[in-house]
Design a protein around this motif. Structure first.
Motif, mmCIF file in Angstrom:
data_model
loop_
_atom_site.group_PDB
_atom_site.id
_atom_site.type_symbol
_atom_site.label_atom_id
_atom_site.label_comp_id
_atom_site.label_asym_id
_atom_site.label_seq_id
_atom_site.Cartn_x
_atom_site.Cartn_y
_atom_site.Cartn_z
ATOM 1 N N ARG A 39 0.855 -1.181 0.000
ATOM 2 C CA ARG A 39 0.000 0.000 0.000
ATOM 3 C C ARG A 39 0.888 1.227 0.000
ATOM 4 N NH1 ARG A 39 -4.184 0.129 4.642
ATOM 5 N NH2 ARG A 39 -2.270 -0.213 5.831
ATOM 6 N N THR B 199 -5.062 2.674 -2.298
ATOM 7 C CA THR B 199 -6.103 2.334 -1.318
ATOM 8 C C THR B 199 -7.360 3.148 -1.510
ATOM 9 O OG1 THR B 199 -5.255 3.991 0.186
ATOM 10 C CG2 THR B 199 -4.358 1.763 0.401
ATOM 11 N N PHE B 200 -7.332 4.078 -2.480
ATOM 12 C CA PHE B 200 -8.464 4.984 -2.597
ATOM 13 C C PHE B 200 -9.640 4.348 -3.310
ATOM 14 C CE2 PHE B 200 -6.343 7.871 -0.405
ATOM 15 C CZ PHE B 200 -5.695 8.927 -1.010
ATOM 16 N N GLY B 201 -9.473 3.243 -3.947
ATOM 17 C CA GLY B 201 -10.598 2.633 -4.635
ATOM 18 C C GLY B 201 -10.976 3.393 -5.866
ATOM 19 N N LYS B 202 -12.197 3.110 -6.326
ATOM 20 C CA LYS B 202 -12.613 3.740 -7.570
ATOM 21 C C LYS B 202 -13.091 5.149 -7.283
ATOM 22 C CE LYS B 202 -13.251 0.018 -10.681
ATOM 23 N NZ LYS B 202 -12.560 -0.914 -9.835
ATOM 24 N N PHE B 203 -12.138 6.036 -7.182
ATOM 25 C CA PHE B 203 -12.476 7.386 -6.786
ATOM 26 C C PHE B 203 -12.211 8.292 -7.961
ATOM 27 C CE2 PHE B 203 -13.685 10.145 -3.543
ATOM 28 C CZ PHE B 203 -12.940 11.306 -3.620
ATOM 29 N N GLU C 264 -11.876 13.057 1.944
ATOM 30 C CA GLU C 264 -11.862 12.100 0.845
ATOM 31 C C GLU C 264 -10.732 11.102 1.007
ATOM 32 O OE1 GLU C 264 -11.699 15.263 0.548
ATOM 33 O OE2 GLU C 264 -13.349 16.030 -0.664
ATOM 34 N N SER D 109 -11.589 8.162 3.088
ATOM 35 C CA SER D 109 -12.854 7.495 2.769
ATOM 36 C C SER D 109 -12.701 5.997 2.581
ATOM 37 C CB SER D 109 -13.436 8.101 1.489
ATOM 38 O OG SER D 109 -12.499 7.942 0.440
ATOM 39 N N HIS D 110 -11.462 5.524 2.398
ATOM 40 C CA HIS D 110 -11.313 4.082 2.137
ATOM 41 C C HIS D 110 -11.345 3.273 3.425
ATOM 42 C CE1 HIS D 110 -7.323 5.381 3.302
ATOM 43 N NE2 HIS D 110 -7.069 4.112 3.618
ATOM 44 N N ARG E 39 -12.929 5.454 10.819
ATOM 45 C CA ARG E 39 -13.056 6.818 10.322
ATOM 46 C C ARG E 39 -13.625 7.734 11.401
ATOM 47 N NH1 ARG E 39 -16.669 7.993 5.555
ATOM 48 N NH2 ARG E 39 -16.843 5.732 5.471
#
Lengths: 753, 235
Positions: free
Chosen positions: A54, A89-93, A129, A132-133, A139
């Motif tokens: 990561r 690690t942010f994903g589909k952002f 943001e 957000s993952h 969180r």
């Protein structure tokens, strides 16, 4: 990149900043450089992807760029830059619109992501943001942590004494948080939002407090300085002033008006330091406004009939002095010219000397040519030394002319060549002194004469110190020579001590001698009345105005005592410099007075010239517009225990002594020729007007530029120095006033006897 | 005025040529400096060549048309003085001219040294950068001092002071060159760190700009004079 022994990699690329400075943002090299940066990021990204762990890549700039390519100002394009965060690690952002965040927000974000605690005192809030993952519980916890820290800072800085909306929101969020943890409700997002709202409020409040100024006080002070300047200018233009009694009723009316205005101001804008009566701000402003109102009242009463015709025939020298002073004042609007103010002053002073030399040459040549027209119009000699004999021959040739020509000729024929030589000497002295101590910012690191002398040390230093002291001795030889001799010996002993105290005993003895000298001067001034038959050598001593003599004597002794004190407080190599400064004072004062006598310059113009000279002498000693050049060691000369007021007074004397001496020597020269009050008060008015003009313009400029990057490093120290120069003028005015009062009182007492 | 008119006929053409040439030279120099991107040695060389060319131009004009370099229309008295200055009578003419020539050369060298000393007194370094300071003094001296000396002879200083008319050629050119150099010193303490802020480039450029301005002004004056004369003739 490939090795796995690191956790954090920080890369600092300077190329883009450099290209921006050299070429500007539209330069030809910017494009290729940006492409190069893209490639670097791509390489890093690929390598990290291959590694498989990561990762987070943060790409940001430390500042923006102005259209010219530099930075440091407070324009939008200079203080705004971009930050990009890349992570697997942010994903589909998908990046939506660009959000505006503060630079301080980066620290808590990175801290929370890496698990490091948020820095103490950080006033930013984490970027939502980026977090957000993470899982909901984590969180909420992180947001809570950030909000709690911000609230602690806010409480510590006393921000939320009255307004604790943020605290209420935090409590509500905590309550919901506990609920979510217990009953696993779907309100986690709401909890996060509450925490974020709380963070936003506190963060914004802390950030705005960081750069808040007491605008009321600033505005009131600026207005006070500007109207004082206006009053001073009016009094200068209607000089000599009509001496009218100020009715106490008027003063009371003005005081009442000021008090009402103050009440109104504090009612409408509370919370300013103007409203606190325990602080001196309100009292100082009140006094200033009362004075201004009283003066305005007087102006209306006397009317504008006393406007003297001063604009009749302004000669080029006058124009140059006025324009030069105006240019010097305006130059303080730019930071680089504030840092290099000494260059401006030196340049103007050299040009003034050259102007004097050229005017004197023209005067000499004109008189020669006028005389030569009758006789042989053949050979014209250009060399100046050959002109001497021609000048001396003039009166016999033109004795047949009009009578007014003869007196002008006779006054001029003795002095112009002497004045010319003195001006050239003064110019050479200026050149020598300017290379003694390099000051400012740009060329400060270059080696100067003072550095060389100090580096040589030993005999060279001793010779310089001796030479300076001997020169001072010659200049002050007519003011009680024995005391001056003892004083100079003590000063020499301070740097090359014979006693075992390392120079402290000598310094203390020197202080004592200086004090005795001043007292002796007082006694000598007083004793003149009592020894009328054989006291003075002046044949035209009028018994009805003996204070002329007294003032001169007192001023002479004051100048001597102060000069010795300044010599005592200087560094070793600066003693030579200060001796040269005093020599130049003497030369320029007599040159200016003689030029005033022949009508080449007016008294106002001479006062402006002395103002430049005073500033030059301030910078010759190595002072600059930054606080780093204040010589603290001067405060401890001859003082063995800690006495803050003594240290402060000595440091102030050392820093501003040169300037004060310049003003005082000039006033002494004027008084020794003609002790009318109007003659020597006029330069004081001129100096006050010029200083107040500079301060008002500078204050307005600083107020407008209060968000500039250099506000604390360049602008505010200069403001402090300007205030100090005003204080120097205050002290000078008070000193002259008290000297005059002493002499007048003594004269009155003499008459009553 | 009427007697002076026939004598003035060849003058405007010659003077126009002269001013035009100096204008072109000045602009050419500025362009050269800009082209070389203000690299110091190249600029110094260009400045020296320019100074030499300027002096040569003035000397050439003086040899070709001595009365053309006299003070402009309205300088009748000046010419009388010059005639007297060049020796009394034709018998002494050659010896007088030689003496004057030597005097002019000596005074030119003296003016260069004087400019150098004044520049050092203004703040230029005494020992370092001596080549740059000297190039600057050559430029200013040739623009402001050598040309009037060549044009008016060794008594130039006295004549200029006596006349002190700022519209006339030698005075105007000297003044603008010196004033331009003075204004050129203003950008020196700024911290822009541009290549043309190196000493002595700003002051030299200022002097050349002053010279170009003076030439342009004198050209416009001639144009106006010729124009008004044409109008007088036509009416």
């Amino acid at each position: 990149m490939a090795s796995s022994d690191w956790d954090v990699l920080v890369l600092h690329y300077l190329g883009l900043d450099h290209i921006g400075h050299v070429e500007g943002p539209m330069g030809t090299h910017i494009g290729p450089k940006l492409l190069e940066m893209d490639k670097v990021v791509k390489d890093i990204h690929t390598a990290l992807e291959e590694k498989g762990d990561r990762y987070l890549i943060t790409i940001c700039g430390d500042h923006g760029m102005s259209d010219a390519g530099g930075h440091g100002g407070s324009s939008h394009s200079e203080v705004t830059t971009s930050a990009v965060l890349l992570s697997n690690t942010f994903g589909k952002f998908s990046p939506g619109k660009i959000r505006q965040v503060k630079q301080v927000d980066l620290a808590p974000t990175l801290a929370l992501l890496t698990g490091v605690s948020i820095p103490v005192g950080n006033i930013g809030r984490p970027l939502t943001e980026v977090l957000s993952h993470m899982g909901l519980e984590r969180r909420m916890l992180l947001h809570r942590r950030a909000a709690k820290q911000l609230l602690a800072i806010a409480r510590g800085s006393g921000l939320f004494s009255g307004n604790d909306n943020a605290e209420l929101i935090f409590e509500e969020a905590t309550r919901l948080h506990k609920q979510v943890l217990q009953s696993d409700a779907l309100e986690a997002e709401r909890v996060c939002r509450f925490y974020q709202e709380c963070q936003e409020m506190v963060s914004d409040a802390l950030a705005s407090k960081l750069q808040s100024y007491d605008l009321t006080a600033i505005f009131a002070s600026a207005v006070a300085v500007i109207v004082t300047f206006a009053v001073c200018l009016w009094r200068l233009l209607t000089y000599p002033p009509d001496v009218r009694e100020v009715a106490w009723a008027n003063v009371c009316w003005c005081a009442g008006g000021t008090f009402l205005a103050w009440l109104l101001c504090c009612a409408t804008i509370p919370g300013s330091c103007v409203c606190h009566l325990l602080q001196p701000t309100a009292w100082l402003l009140g006094l200033t406004f009362v004075y201004v109102l009283v003066m305005v009242g007087q102006a209306f009463l006397t009317g504008s009939s006393r406007r003297k015709q001063r604009m009749s025939a302004i000669k080029p020298l006058h124009q140059f002095l006025l324009l030069g002073t105006g240019f010097h004042t305006l130059s303080l609007l730019g930071t680089s010219l504030v840092e290099e103010e000494h260059q401006t002053v030196y340049f103007l002073l050299s040009s003034l000397h050259v102007g004097f030399i050229i005017s004197l040459i023209i005067q000499i040549k004109r008189k020669v040519l006028v005389g030569r027209h009758d006789t042989d119009a053949g050979r014209h000699k250009v060399d100046d030394d050959l002109e001497d004999e021609d000048v001396t021959e003039l009166p016999t040739r033109i004795s047949g002319r009009g009578s007014e020509g003869v007196t002008w000729m006779q006054t001029l024929r003795r002095t112009p060549v002497k004045l010319l030589l003195l001006s050239v000497l003064s110019l050479s002295l200026s050149r020598l002194m300017r290379s003694w101590n390099s000051t400012g910012d740009k060329w400060k690191h270059l080696e100067d004469l003072g550095d060389g002398i100090r580096a040589a040390g030993g005999y060279v230093l001793m010779v310089v110190v001796l030479a300076g002291l001997v020169a001072a001795l010659f200049m002050f030889s007519q003011n009680c020579l024995p005391l001056v001799l003892v004083g100079c010996t003590c000063i020499f002993g301070r740097h090359f001590p014979l006693s075992s105290s390392g120079g402290v005993l000598e310094a203390q003895f020197a202080h004592f001698v200086i004090f005795i000298l001043f007292v002796y001067g007082l006694l000598k001034a007083k004793l003149i009345d009592f020894k009328t038959p054989n006291s003075k050598t002046k044949s035209n001593l009028d018994v009805f105005e003996p204070e002329e003599e007294k003032m001169t004597v007192l001023l002479r002794y004051s100048v001597t005592a102060l000069s010795l004190l300044c010599l005592l407080l200087q560094r070793a190599d600066n003693i030579g410099l200060l001796a040269l400064v005093m020599l130049q004072n003497y030369i320029m004062s007599s040159v200016l007075c003689k030029l005033m006598g022949t009508g080449l310059i007016s008294s106002g113009a001479a006062a402006l010239a002395v103002n430049w000279l005073a500033f030059a002498h301030f910078f010759y000693q190595g002072n600059s517009n930054s606080l780093a050049t204040v010589d603290i060691s001067a405060g401890f000369v001859g003082v063995t225990s800690y006495r803050p007021f003594v240290h402060g007074a000595l440091i102030a004397t050392q820093t501003f002594g040169g300037t004060f001496l310049t003003y005082l020597s000039y006033l002494m020269q004027i008084i020794s020729r003609d002790a009318q009050k109007e003659r020597w008060q006029y330069p004081l008015f001129v100096w006050w007007t010029v200083r107040l003009a500079t301060v008002s313009l500078y204050l307005v400029n600083v107020t407008f530029q209060r968000h500039h990057l250099f506000i604390l490093t360049v602008f505010t120290p200069k403001l402090l120095y300007e205030g100090a120069h005003l204080l120097v003028l205050c002290v000078l005015t008070l000193f002259m006033w008290s000297v005059e009062k002493i002499c007048t009182v003594l004269e009155v007492s003499y008459r009553f006897e | 005025m009427v007697a002076a008119a026939p004598r003035d006929q060849p003058l405007p053409v010659l003077l126009t040529c002269k001013y035009l040439l100096s204008l072109v030279l000045g602009l050419g120099l500025l362009l050269t400096l800009a082209q070389s991107e203000f690299e110091l040695q190249a600029c110094l060389g260009a400045l020296r060549i320019y100074s030499l060319v300027v002096v040569v131009l003035q000397v050439a004009l003086q040899l070709v048309a001595p009365e053309a370099s006299a003070l402009h229309p309205g300088g009748g008295g000046g010419e009388g003085h010059i005639a007297a200055g060049f020796g009394k009578g034709k018998a002494r003419n050659r010896a007088g001219k030689l003496v004057d020539f030597i005097l002019v050369v000596i005074l030119s060298i003296f003016s260069v040294c004087l400019t150098h000393i004044v520049t050092v007194l203004y703040g230029a370094y005494l020992i370092e950068n001596i080549e740059e300071t000297f190039t600057f003094s050559i430029l200013v001296a040739s623009l402001a001092f050598v040309r009037p000396l060549v044009a008016l002879g060794p008594g130039a200083l006295g004549l200029i002071i006596e006349r002190a008319n700022f519209e006339e050629e030698p005075v105007l050119q000297s003044l603008t060159a010196v004033v331009g150099a003075w204004f050129g010193a203003l950008p020196i303490p700024l911290d822009w760190d541009t290549p043309w802020q190196v000493w002595p480039l700003t002051c030299c450029i200022g002097a050349v700009i002053g010279e170009v301005g003076a030439s342009a002004y004198l050209l416009s004056k001639i144009y106006k004079a010729v124009d008004s004369r044409k109008k007088n003739k036509s009416t």
